[in-house]
Structures are given as structure tokens and as C-alpha cells.
Design a protein around this motif. Structure first.
Motif, PDB file in Angstrom:
ATOM      1  N   PRO A  76       0.802  -1.234   0.000  1.00  0.00           N
ATOM      2  CA  PRO A  76       0.000   0.000   0.000  1.00  0.00           C
ATOM      3  C   PRO A  76       0.831   1.279   0.000  1.00  0.00           C
ATOM      4  O   PRO A  76       0.393   2.295  -0.547  1.00  0.00           O
TER       5      PRO A  76
ATOM      6  N   PHE B 249      -0.704  -5.628  -8.021  1.00  0.00           N
ATOM      7  CA  PHE B 249      -1.594  -5.590  -6.851  1.00  0.00           C
ATOM      8  C   PHE B 249      -3.022  -5.868  -7.315  1.00  0.00           C
ATOM      9  O   PHE B 249      -3.709  -6.748  -6.785  1.00  0.00           O
ATOM     10  N   HIS B 250      -3.456  -5.120  -8.323  1.00  0.00           N
ATOM     11  CA  HIS B 250      -4.827  -5.277  -8.827  1.00  0.00           C
ATOM     12  C   HIS B 250      -4.782  -5.628 -10.306  1.00  0.00           C
ATOM     13  O   HIS B 250      -4.389  -4.804 -11.124  1.00  0.00           O
TER      14      HIS B 250
ATOM     15  N   GLU C 109     -10.738 -10.757   3.855  1.00  0.00           N
ATOM     16  CA  GLU C 109     -10.157 -10.978   2.530  1.00  0.00           C
ATOM     17  C   GLU C 109      -9.146 -12.113   2.545  1.00  0.00           C
ATOM     18  O   GLU C 109      -8.288 -12.168   3.429  1.00  0.00           O
TER      19      GLU C 109
ATOM     20  N   PHE D 113      -1.099   6.345  -1.707  1.00  0.00           N
ATOM     21  CA  PHE D 113      -1.533   5.996  -0.341  1.00  0.00           C
ATOM     22  C   PHE D 113      -0.356   6.222   0.609  1.00  0.00           C
ATOM     23  O   PHE D 113       0.756   5.793   0.334  1.00  0.00           O
TER      24      PHE D 113
ATOM     25  N   HIS E   9      -9.935   1.128   3.083  1.00  0.00           N
ATOM     26  CA  HIS E   9      -8.889   2.112   2.771  1.00  0.00           C
ATOM     27  C   HIS E   9      -8.738   3.189   3.835  1.00  0.00           C
ATOM     28  O   HIS E   9      -8.305   4.311   3.531  1.00  0.00           O
TER      29      HIS E   9
ATOM     30  N   TRP F  78      -9.204   8.806   0.172  1.00  0.00           N
ATOM     31  CA  TRP F  78      -9.022   7.363   0.396  1.00  0.00           C
ATOM     32  C   TRP F  78     -10.125   6.738   1.229  1.00  0.00           C
ATOM     33  O   TRP F  78     -10.675   5.705   0.861  1.00  0.00           O
TER      34      TRP F  78
ATOM     35  N   HIS G  62     -10.212  -8.884  -6.750  1.00  0.00           N
ATOM     36  CA  HIS G  62      -9.403  -8.599  -7.943  1.00  0.00           C
ATOM     37  C   HIS G  62      -8.399  -9.695  -8.194  1.00  0.00           C
ATOM     38  O   HIS G  62      -7.918 -10.339  -7.255  1.00  0.00           O
TER      39      HIS G  62
END
Ligand code: MF3
Ligand code: CO
Ligand code: CO
Length: 255
Positions: A59, A176-177, A234, A65, A79, A220, A170
Motif C-alpha cells: 500500500p 496488486f490489482h 479478505e 496511499f 482504505h 481514500w 481482484h
């Protein structure tokens, strides 16, 4: 970018990254208590990731971020930025950890409770956990992402909770995504069909009240519009030839 199918070598690296992310959550658990600030939790996680594990906190600086973990308290959906706010008895807190090891990402989050939260908060923590489990247990080649989203939505709404629409699971790997988007709502028989070697997260955000959200001016922090409690869990999962493997499972966890 299309969906990436991981090779056996890449899958092994994803296993390592996933286990390290889960280890951070195990490590930080005992520090979550009345009076601790989320900034302090961020510092402990950051130092552990960098100095002990030798991983990169994904992050930090991701699209700007500012911190190494996300901390989302009570009506914060996701977030949340660690800061000087102290946790207090009755809070529920999501800590979301993403590490990069050897070029691959592991992404996992859990809910933590400070003292004994109100029943409604405990309840939404349980429902969101069950939503994640329902989704994970369906993962196998041939099933479609819409089937999974539908099952999660059905359960959440039957429990008089709502599913956040604007954020989703995702694909994950070197990035990451990645594709695909893993929606936590949907229609049976729609969406991407799963094949072995795909890796993605399932991370339902479940609200005790209405599903609508609002982005705070910090750009965020996502909160529920009605300020009802929100909870999220998650895991990062791999599609295997016969079903799934949870890459961020922690020792002793059974779904
Ligand atoms: N870990 C979050 C996820 O599950 C993403 C956080 S992005 C950040 O996808 F920039 F806020 F860290
Ligand atoms: Co994620
Ligand atoms: Co995450």
C-alpha cells in the motif's frame, strides 16, 4: 491486460507472499487493544514487514496511499488511513495487509474486535466472514464469477445486511490489482469462467445498513453513507484443477 494464468513457479511465489501477509495479521493481533492508535499499528506492521520479513508493504505510495497498511474502523468500509485516532472498547477494526515478496503480492484482511462490540457490529463481522467463506468454497474450474457474487449477495441480504458495490475483489500476482474484477454481487451464469492457475481475492464489504458509500475528502477513506457498521474479510485464492487453495490461510484456520 488479460487475466494471467500463473505457472507452477509463480504459484510457489504466490504461496510465499500469501503466507507472509497472513503472518503479519497473526503478529499484529495482540497489539489491537483499547488505547492503541492505528498509526502505532501501522508502524509495528511496517517494521515487521520490512525488517523481519524482508517484504515490501504494497500500500505504501500505491497511487499515493501514505501508509503501509489500511485500518478501517466501525463505519469505515475500506482504505482507512492509519492515524492518531485511538481504538476504544466496542470498536471493530479491519486491518488489510498486502506484501510484495519476490515480485508477487499476497493480500489479506481480517476484522478485530476491541472489548465486546455491540451485537450489530459482532453480527456484521460474522456475516462478512461467512460471505467470504461462501465465495471461496465455490471456487473451482468451470464456475463463473457471477455465480460466486450471486451467492455472496444472497447470503448477505438474507441476513438483512447489504453488499458494497463500488469496490470488489481482484486478480492478483505481479500486480496488486489485476483482471478480473471479483464482484460480491451478481447473476448466476454470468461473468468470467474460472480456470486453473488464476489467482484472485475475495473480499466482501458488508454493511449493517444500506449499501451506499461516501469517499471522504482525504481521497481514500470510504465510509457508509448512513454511518452503519461495515465489515470485511479478505483472502487470496488460487484456482486448482479440482477446486481452490487459499494462499493467505493462517495456521489453524479452517473455512
Ligand atoms: N488491500 C486493498 C485491497 O484489498 C487495497 C488497498 S489500496 C491502498 O485491494 F492503496 F489503499 F492501500
Ligand atoms: Co484486495
Ligand atoms: Co486487501
Amino acid at each position: 491486460m488479460a487475466i494471467t494464468i500463473k505457472t507452477p513457479e509463480e504459484i510457489e511465489k504466490m504461496r510465499v507472499a500469501g503466507r507472509l501477509a497472513a503472518d503479519v495479521l497473526d503478529m499484529i493481533g495482540p497489539y489491537v487493544c483499547d488505547g492503541v492508535t492505528t498509526e502505532e499499528l501501522n508502524r509495528i506492521c511496517h517494521d515487521y514487514m520490512v525488517d523481519v520479513q524482508g517484504v515490501i508493504p504494497a500500500p505504501l505510495n500505491y497511487h499515493g496511499f501514505p501508509k503501509s497498511i489500511c485500518t478501517s474502523i466501525n463505519y469505515v468500509v475500506c482504505h482507512g488511513i492509519p492515524g492518531p485516532k485511538k481504538l476504544k472498547k466496542g470498536d471493530v477494526l479491519n486491518i488489510d495487509i498486502t506484501v510484495i515478496k519476490d515480485g508477487f503480492h499476497g493480500d489479506t484482511s481480517r476484522m478485530f474486535q476491541v472489548g465486546t462490540p455491540p451485537i450489530v457490529a459482532q453480527r456484521v463481522c460474522q456475516v462478512s466472514y461467512e460471505c467470504m467463506c461462501i465465495g471461496i468454497r465455490m471456487v473451482r474450474p468451470g464456475i463463473r464469477l457471477g455465480d460466486i457474487g450471486h451467492a455472496i449477495q444472497q447470503y448477505a441480504e438474507a441476513q438483512h445486511c447489504s453488499v458494497v458495490r463500488e469496490y470488489c475483489g481482484h486478480g492478483i500476482g505481479r500486480k496488486f490489482h489485476e483482471e478480473p474484477q471479483v464482484l460480491h454481487y451478481g447473476e448466476v451464469g454470468t461473468g468470467v469462467e474460472l480456470t486453473p492457475g488464476m489467482t484472485f481475492t475475495i473480499e466482501p464489504m458488508i454493511n449493517a445498513g444500506k449499501r451506499h458509500i461516501k469517499l471522504l475528502p482525504d481521497g481514500w477513506t470510504v465510509v457508509t453513507k448512513d454511518h452503519s457498521i461495515s465489515a470485511q474479510w479478505e483472502h487470496t485464492v488460487l484456482v486448482t484443477d479440482t477446486g481452490y487453495e487459499i494462499l493467505t490461510l493462517h495456521p489453524g484456520e479452517t473455512l
